[in-house]
Every structure is written in structure tokens, then in C-alpha cells.
Design a protein around this motif. Structure first.
Motif, PDB file in Angstrom:
ATOM      1  N   LEU A  93     -42.020 -10.204 -32.895  1.00  0.00           N
ATOM      2  CA  LEU A  93     -40.853  -9.325 -32.808  1.00  0.00           C
ATOM      3  C   LEU A  93     -40.280  -9.327 -31.387  1.00  0.00           C
ATOM      4  N   VAL A  94     -41.168  -9.244 -30.401  1.00  0.00           N
ATOM      5  CA  VAL A  94     -40.716  -9.271 -29.005  1.00  0.00           C
ATOM      6  C   VAL A  94     -40.224 -10.659 -28.623  1.00  0.00           C
ATOM      7  N   GLY A 118     -33.393 -14.253 -27.986  1.00  0.00           N
ATOM      8  CA  GLY A 118     -32.070 -14.000 -28.551  1.00  0.00           C
ATOM      9  C   GLY A 118     -31.953 -14.451 -29.986  1.00  0.00           C
ATOM     10  N   ALA A 119     -33.066 -14.483 -30.718  1.00  0.00           N
ATOM     11  CA  ALA A 119     -33.076 -14.918 -32.111  1.00  0.00           C
ATOM     12  C   ALA A 119     -33.125 -13.716 -33.039  1.00  0.00           C
ATOM     13  N   GLN A 120     -32.949 -13.984 -34.313  1.00  0.00           N
ATOM     14  CA  GLN A 120     -33.014 -12.914 -35.301  1.00  0.00           C
ATOM     15  C   GLN A 120     -34.450 -12.435 -35.459  1.00  0.00           C
ATOM     16  N   ALA A 121     -34.610 -11.133 -35.538  1.00  0.00           N
ATOM     17  CA  ALA A 121     -35.952 -10.556 -35.652  1.00  0.00           C
ATOM     18  C   ALA A 121     -36.602 -10.976 -36.966  1.00  0.00           C
ATOM     19  N   PRO A 122     -37.862 -11.403 -36.917  1.00  0.00           N
ATOM     20  CA  PRO A 122     -38.529 -11.830 -38.157  1.00  0.00           C
ATOM     21  C   PRO A 122     -38.966 -10.617 -38.966  1.00  0.00           C
ATOM     22  N   PRO A 123     -39.085 -10.765 -40.278  1.00  0.00           N
ATOM     23  CA  PRO A 123     -39.605  -9.640 -41.087  1.00  0.00           C
ATOM     24  C   PRO A 123     -41.093  -9.450 -40.839  1.00  0.00           C
ATOM     25  N   ILE A 124     -41.509  -8.206 -40.600  1.00  0.00           N
ATOM     26  CA  ILE A 124     -42.919  -7.901 -40.377  1.00  0.00           C
ATOM     27  C   ILE A 124     -43.336  -6.798 -41.348  1.00  0.00           C
ATOM     28  N   SER A 125     -44.641  -6.652 -41.497  1.00  0.00           N
ATOM     29  CA  SER A 125     -45.153  -5.657 -42.458  1.00  0.00           C
ATOM     30  C   SER A 125     -44.897  -4.228 -41.996  1.00  0.00           C
ATOM     31  N   ASP A 126     -44.890  -3.991 -40.687  1.00  0.00           N
ATOM     32  CA  ASP A 126     -44.644  -2.643 -40.155  1.00  0.00           C
ATOM     33  C   ASP A 126     -43.136  -2.492 -39.957  1.00  0.00           C
ATOM     34  N   PHE A 173     -37.801  -0.567 -32.863  1.00  0.00           N
ATOM     35  CA  PHE A 173     -37.549  -1.494 -31.765  1.00  0.00           C
ATOM     36  C   PHE A 173     -36.126  -2.057 -31.835  1.00  0.00           C
ATOM     37  N   GLY A 174     -35.664  -2.341 -33.052  1.00  0.00           N
ATOM     38  CA  GLY A 174     -34.320  -2.883 -33.193  1.00  0.00           C
ATOM     39  C   GLY A 174     -33.232  -1.883 -32.850  1.00  0.00           C
ATOM     40  N   GLY A 175     -33.539  -0.589 -32.898  1.00  0.00           N
ATOM     41  CA  GLY A 175     -32.532   0.415 -32.590  1.00  0.00           C
ATOM     42  C   GLY A 175     -32.386   0.712 -31.108  1.00  0.00           C
TER      43      GLY A 175
END
Length: 461
Positions: A382-383, A389-397, A404-406
Motif C-alpha cells: 500500500l505504501v 504514484g501507482a494505483q493502490a492495490p486491494p488489501i484484506s484490511d 490511508f487513501g483519505g
């Protein structure tokens, strides 16, 4: 009769020369052009392309020389009427055919020089490289012509081309010293390396010595003169000496070559090999966001420097050392930024954090009060996505990912400054994603704008 023989010989040669020069020139230019590294103007690679072109030009030149020798077989009776040596006619033919091949080679070289100079070239052209290629081409001409003189049959030209092509194809760049024998097979020269002048000189000496051996052996066979034996033995010894030197080179025609870097100073200092200076704008644009996000952390950097592949990629004292492909293939700037990001991790700490409770068992990790390795990897990814500068990957949490995205860009940077050690050691947990707001520094009380009268003091309250 002598004049008639001369005219007939010139007529017979003219067709071979008119065909040889444009044919060899066209084949050589196409071969050289396709062998050049796209987007890179490095003189050493230009010389490599020129030498490698002889692997295709040589068999063609040998076949043309053999064809010319077979075609002139009908003029032998005219030479027999001449008081000159029986080897004179063959030597004159060789001289003309070799001159035609060298003329075509010179034209190819001129086109290559112009093409390289039209770009921002780097390095310096080595004349020995040009001589090595030319001597190898002349050797093919001599070998093809003399083979057809010994066996003047139409099939000889085809046989000569087949043999010389097999000789050239039996080489793999960098495989062994055998590949350095003309026509040499050389690989592209990587940045911070260059062609070794000693190897190029040995190749030139070898080709010229073998050429002299073939010519002297033919002259001795035709004239039956023992005096030819002395220079013949000398030529053989010189060829053996050059072979021994090539064998001692361990099959490598390149060596370390220190160069001055080409740099761009703003907003980051980015330095690359001069042959790759066209990559500076893209590298600067790609590395600047990462440098901005890492500012204030132990992994911050203010300059990016390309180094040889023998040196590791690292971020030390504000300098990120990276590797760059000499071909500048699409996406090279993204790969360089990923190199810098990957260099931030501590390999030993990340390896240790993969088994916080004994192994990769998530239950054991939770029992030990740690975070399962898979979950830590998700937080790290995620970090990483934000840093690149890439799209955030889907994670279980998803809750942590949403939190973090907000955050704003400045909030993420402040968070990374606080949690950089855990990010570097691959030990991030959900509890680390709490935004810590740093209070502003306390300000001193302002003095009263009004002057105090005599006998008055400030109220301590």
C-alpha cells in the motif's frame, strides 16, 4: 598481344567490380543500421556494429571474388604469353578486388560516422576497430579468390560462400576467445565499458598475417621459388603470435572505461552515462515525486547517479545509485524508480520479520503479538504504491486502506517520517496507520504595542 590481353582482363574485371561495390555497400549499410543500439550514440557500439557487419559482408565478398576468379579462367592463355611472372595477373586481380571491397567498407564507415555524429555521441571512435573490420574483409576476398584459382570451377564460388558463412556463424559473442578471430562476433558495449584496443590490434594483425600467408603460399606454389619460404614462415609466426594474444584475452573484447557523466541539475541532480543523456528529462520527471515523498526520512535523496552493474543499487547519504539499460527500452524510467524504492528496504530485517512468531504461520504470528507476514506485505505494498504514484492495490484490511487513501499528500509524508523504520523493516501493522499531528511550535508572547508610562509595569497575569 600484350595490349589485347590487358584490354580483355579489364573487361572481365569491370563486371565484377560494378557488382561488388554497390552490393557490398548496400548489404553493409543495412546490416550496420540494424545493429546499432536504438536511441544511443556510443562510438564503441558503432565500431561493434561495423565489425559485426563483416560477418555478413565477408562471405558475400568471398563469393564474389571466387566468381570473378572463375570467370577469368578463359584469360589464362593470354597470361601465359606474357613474359611476366605467372603470379602477377592474380596479384593484380586481388589488388583490384580488395580495393573494391575496401571502397565499399569505407562508404559504410562514412555513413555510420555521419549517423553517430548527428546524435549526441559519447566516447571516442577507435581507428583500430575500423582497421580490424577492413582487414577481415580483405582476408575473405583473398581466401575466396585464391580458392577459385586453385579450383576454377563454377561450384567453387558457392562452396566458398558456404564455408565462410559457416566460419562466421560458428561464433557467439563473449563465449570464448575463438569468437574474437575475424570475422569477430562482439556484443553491445554496456555503459562504463569500452572496446580494448589491444584486442582490436591483435585482430588486425591476425587477419593481415593470414592474408599474407595465403598470398605467399599461392605465389610459391605458382612460381616454385624457394625464396618465398622465408616471408611465409614469418607470416605464419605472426599469425600464431596474434592467436596466442587473443587466446589470453579470455574471450572478452571490452574492459572498464571511466567516463564523465552527463548531469541535469534541477529539480534533482540526475547523472547518467553520456551516451544515455537523452534519458535525463524522463528520469528527472519520474524520480522527483519519489524524492519529494521521501524528504525528511533516512531514505531521502537529492541526486540520482547511474553506476555500472558491478555496483549495487543503494540510497546512501542523499545519493541514489541506479542501473540503466543501454537500449533505453520503453519503461526504463519506471524501472529506475522501482530500483530506488526497492533499495529502501532492509533485506535482513525484512527476512527476520517474515517469521515473527516462528515461521510463516499467521496463527503463530498473532500468538506472538505480531502481524502475519502476508498482512505486513499488504501494508508495505500500500505504501509502495503511493511512493511510486501507482494505483493502490486491494488489501484484506480495507479499513486501513480507506484511511490511508483519505489522507492528504502532506499527511502521508508526515506519517512516513514517523513510521519509516517499520516500513523499511517490512514490519508495518494496522496500528501504525494512525495519523500523528505534530503541534505547531510555541510562540513567544508579543510585546505590547503601546509604550508604558513611567512607573507602570506589565501585569504578570
Amino acid at each position: 598481344m600484350s595490349e589485347l590481353g590487358r584490354v580483355l582482363r579489364l573487361d572481365a574485371r569491370r563486371a565484377a567490380l560494378l557488382i561488388a561495390v554497390p552490393l557490398l555497400t548496400g548489404i553493409g549499410i543495412v546490416t550496420v543500421w540494424l545493429s546499432l543500439v536504438p536511441g544511443v550514440a556510443y562510438w564503441d557500439n558503432s565500431v561493434v556494429a561495423l565489425i559485426n557487419a563483416v560477418r555478413l559482408l565477408g562471405p558475400v565478398a568471398a563469393g564474389l571474388a571466387a566468381w570473378a576468379a572463375v570467370r577469368e579462367r578463359g584469360l589464362n592463355y593470354l597470361r601465359d604469353l606474357s613474359p611476366r611472372s605467372p603470379a602477377t595477373g592474380a596479384l593484380v586481380d586481388l589488388l583490384l578486388l580488395a580495393a573494391a571491397a575496401v571502397l565499399a567498407y569505407a562508404t559504410i564507415t562514412a555513413v555510420l560516422i555521419v549517423e553517430t555524429m548527428l546524435r549526441q555521441e559519447a566516447g571516442h571512435p577507435d581507428p583500430l576497430g575500423v582497421l580490424a573490420g577492413a582487414s577481415g574483409l580483405v582476408l575473405h576476398v583473398v581466401a575466396g579468390y585464391l580458392a577459385a584459382r586453385v579450383a576454377p570451377r563454377p561450384a567453387t564460388a558457392a562452396a566458398v560462400m558456404a564455408v565462410t558463412w559457416s566460419w562466421a556463424a560458428a561464433r557467439t559473442p563473449g563465449a570464448s576467445w575463438w569468437s574474437l578471430l575475424p570475422p569477430a562476433a562482439l556484443d553491445h558495449v554496456e555503459p562504463f565499458t569500452g572496446l580494448r584496443s589491444r584486442v582490436l590490434a591483435d585482430q588486425t594483425v591476425w587477419a593481415l598475417a593470414v592474408t599474407a600467408t595465403l598470398v605467399l603460399a599461392y605465389v610459391g606454389w605458382v612460381t616454385r621459388r624457394a625464396a618465398v619460404a622465408v616471408p611465409l614462415v614469418a607470416a605464419l609466426a605472426l599469425a600464431g603470435f596474434a592467436t596466442a594474444r587473443l587466446q589470453s584475452s579470455d574471450g572478452s573484447a571490452v574492459g572498464a572505461a571511466p567516463v564523465g557523466l552527463a548531469c541535469r541539475e534541477w529539480p534533482l541532480r540526475v547523472c547518467v552515462h553520456p551516451a544515455l543523456r537523452s534519458a535525463l528529462p524522463a528520469l528527472t520527471a519520474a524520480a522527483t515525486p519519489l524524492a519529494t515523498r521521501l524528504s525528511g526520512t533516512p531514505g531521502e535523496f537529492t541526486q540520482v547517479v547511474q553506476r555500472p552493474r558491478t555496483e549495487p543499487v543503494a540510497v546512501v547519504r542523499g545519493t541514489a545509485t541506479v542501473h540503466l539499460d543501454s537500449e533505453l527500452s520503453p519503461g526504463y524510467e519506471t524501472r529506475v524508480v522501482r530500483q530506488i524504492k526497492n533499495a529502501l528496504a532492509d533485506p535482513e530485517a525484512c527476512q527476520a520479520s517474515r517469521a515473527p512468531g516462528g515461521g510463516e504461520d499467521p496463527a503463530a504470528a498473532r500468538a506472538a503479538g505480531g502481524t502475519p507476514p502476508a498482512r505486513s506485505a499488504e501494508y508495505g505494498a500500500l505504501v509502495d504504491a503511493w511512493l511510486l504514484g501507482a494505483q493502490a492495490p486491494p488489501i484484506s484490511d480495507q479499513r486501513t486502506a480507506y484511511r490511508f487513501g483519505g489522507w492528504s499528500e502532506e499527511q502521508k509524508r508526515e506519517w512516513l517520517r514517523t513510521n519509516y523504520p517499520r516500513y523499511r523493516s517490512c514490519a508495518l501493522a494496522a496500528g501504525d496507520f494512525r495519523l500523528v499531528v505534530t503541534p505547531p511550535p510555541a510562540q513567544a508572547p508579543r510585546p505590547s504595542p503601546r509604550p508604558l508610562g513611567p512607573g507602570l509595569a506589565h501585569d504578570p497575569a
